[in-house]
Design an enzyme around this catalytic site. Structure first.
Site, short mmCIF file in Angstrom:
data_model
loop_
_atom_site.label_atom_id
_atom_site.label_comp_id
_atom_site.label_asym_id
_atom_site.label_seq_id
_atom_site.Cartn_x
_atom_site.Cartn_y
_atom_site.Cartn_z
N HIS A 17 -63.79 -23.12 79.24
CA HIS A 17 -63.96 -24.39 80.17
C HIS A 17 -64.08 -23.49 81.57
O HIS A 17 -63.54 -22.97 81.73
CB HIS A 17 -62.63 -25.86 80.39
CG HIS A 17 -61.56 -25.21 80.23
ND1 HIS A 17 -61.23 -23.94 79.82
CD2 HIS A 17 -60.57 -25.31 81.58
CE1 HIS A 17 -59.80 -24.08 80.03
NE2 HIS A 17 -59.55 -24.31 80.92
N ASP A 71 -62.61 -25.22 85.42
CA ASP A 71 -61.98 -26.14 85.40
C ASP A 71 -62.08 -27.30 86.45
O ASP A 71 -62.34 -27.06 87.46
CB ASP A 71 -60.15 -25.31 86.48
CG ASP A 71 -59.56 -24.32 85.88
OD1 ASP A 71 -59.41 -24.52 84.30
OD2 ASP A 71 -58.53 -24.03 85.91
N HIS A 102 -63.03 -19.59 81.39
CA HIS A 102 -61.34 -19.11 80.58
C HIS A 102 -61.83 -20.10 79.12
O HIS A 102 -61.94 -21.20 79.27
CB HIS A 102 -61.11 -19.01 81.31
CG HIS A 102 -60.84 -20.04 82.34
ND1 HIS A 102 -61.22 -21.44 82.99
CD2 HIS A 102 -59.45 -20.85 81.94
CE1 HIS A 102 -60.74 -22.24 83.23
NE2 HIS A 102 -59.15 -21.89 83.36
N ARG A 145 -50.08 -22.37 87.71
CA ARG A 145 -51.46 -22.09 88.13
C ARG A 145 -51.87 -23.19 89.75
O ARG A 145 -51.16 -24.35 89.66
CB ARG A 145 -52.63 -22.74 87.05
CG ARG A 145 -53.90 -22.77 87.27
CD ARG A 145 -54.83 -23.38 86.69
NE ARG A 145 -55.13 -24.45 87.05
CZ ARG A 145 -55.80 -25.63 86.22
NH1 ARG A 145 -56.21 -25.19 84.75
NH2 ARG A 145 -55.77 -26.90 86.56
C1 SIN Z 1 -55.59 -22.44 81.88
O1 SIN Z 1 -57.04 -22.78 81.16
O2 SIN Z 1 -55.49 -23.43 83.43
C2 SIN Z 1 -54.80 -22.15 81.27
C3 SIN Z 1 -55.03 -21.08 81.04
C4 SIN Z 1 -54.52 -20.09 80.57
O3 SIN Z 1 -52.54 -20.04 80.40
O4 SIN Z 1 -54.08 -19.11 80.02
#
Ligand code: SIN
Length: 291
Positions: free
Chosen positions: A115, A117, A270, A286
């Protein structure tokens, strides 16, 4: 971004070193705890746009320092699900499997699908800064896919075809597709759904810093192509999802505590791997930059 960095370069003492052929540069020589000058911010924006992700090691930032560093690059988003915020710090979205007194400290199973973000928002996020607080010894890596390369390696006919199309992105799609069987990720409430109605974005976007075209669809949130019935659009999307996550477009990061990765949601997607023992703590903070 497929090309290696010309040489190590940046400004003053700051250096950038390419970390994989797919994407990513490690930044050294920068004290993340002090305010940055505009030349440094501009240089980092440039290296981010070119490389898709910036890796900072041994950051040791407090939540306030993490927020302050992130703010150099834009306004911060507060996630639609308030329960996942760090108490007292709404700008810090917690990704975690850690439970205290039976209550999860953050979003569990977050991002365990490809995805970008907040692509489900009208103004998707420009970038995210994920800081590793606790990590299992084995597993729990995050993968990043270079969407410039994904676009560049499509045939000209396909590039022309999708260049005029838009896709529908919807946060509920991730819940319906990936979380339906997980009691810790109950469906979005009516209020949360009202804040995240389906939105449309071009399937190809031009990066404002590099001027390069990047594919902008992802299996997490993209659920259709505008103007096409599902039986036409889904095979096209499936082809693009498969293509965009070819192994040679991917950098896979093995986290160490205090690593921070700043990724560019405009040109990478990611995926958080769920390949670790869930009784071992994986805890991340995050911040998310507004688009
Ligand atoms: C996310 O998608 O922000 C999480 C990524 C992760 O925990 O590695």
């Amino acid at each position: 971004m497929g090309e290696a960095l010309k040489k190590e370069f940046l400004t003053g003492s700051i250096r950038a070193r390419r970390i994989s052929t797919a994407c990513g540069a490690e930044i050294t020589g920068l004290d993340l705890k002090r305010p940055l000058g505009s030349t440094e911010v501009e240089a980092l924006h440039h290296v981010l746009g070119e490389n898709g992700i910036l890796l900072f090691r041994n950051t040791d930032l407090s939540p306030d320092e993490h927020i302050a560093f992130s703010r150099h690059f834009g306004e911060l988003e507060v996630h639609v699900i308030g329960d996942f915020a760090l108490p007292g710090k709404p700008e810090v979205f917690v990704v975690s499997n850690v439970k205290e007194e039976g209550k999860l400290k953050g979003a569990v199973y977050a991002g365990q699908y490809w995805h970008s973000d907040l692509s489900y928002m009208k103004k998707p996020s420009m970038g995210s800064l994920l800081l590793c607080r606790e990590m299992p010894e084995i597993g729990g890596d995050t993968m990043f896919a270079n969407m410039y390369l994904a676009y560049d390696t499509l045939s000209e006919s396909m590039r022309n075809f999708i260049g005029g199309l838009s896709a529908v992105h919807d946060y509920s799609h991730a819940y319906d597709t990936y979380f339906a069987h997980l009691k810790e990720r109950p469906p979005l409430t009516t209020g949360q759904r009202a804040k995240t109605p389906p939105v449309e974005h071009p399937m190809v976007r031009v990066h404002p810093v590099t001027g390069r075209k990047a594919l902008y669809v992802n299996p997490g949130f993209t659920k259709g192509i505008v103007g096409m019935p599902r039986d036409e659009s889904q095979p096209i999307l499936d082809l693009l999802f498969r293509h965009s996550t070819r192994a040679e477009f991917i950098y896979r990061h093995k986290w160490q505590v205090n690593d921070m990765i700043f990724w560019d949601n405009r040109c990478v997607t990611h995926y958080a791997l769920s390949d670790y023992d869930f009784s071992v703590r994986r805890h991340m903070h995050r911040t998310t930059l507004a688009g």
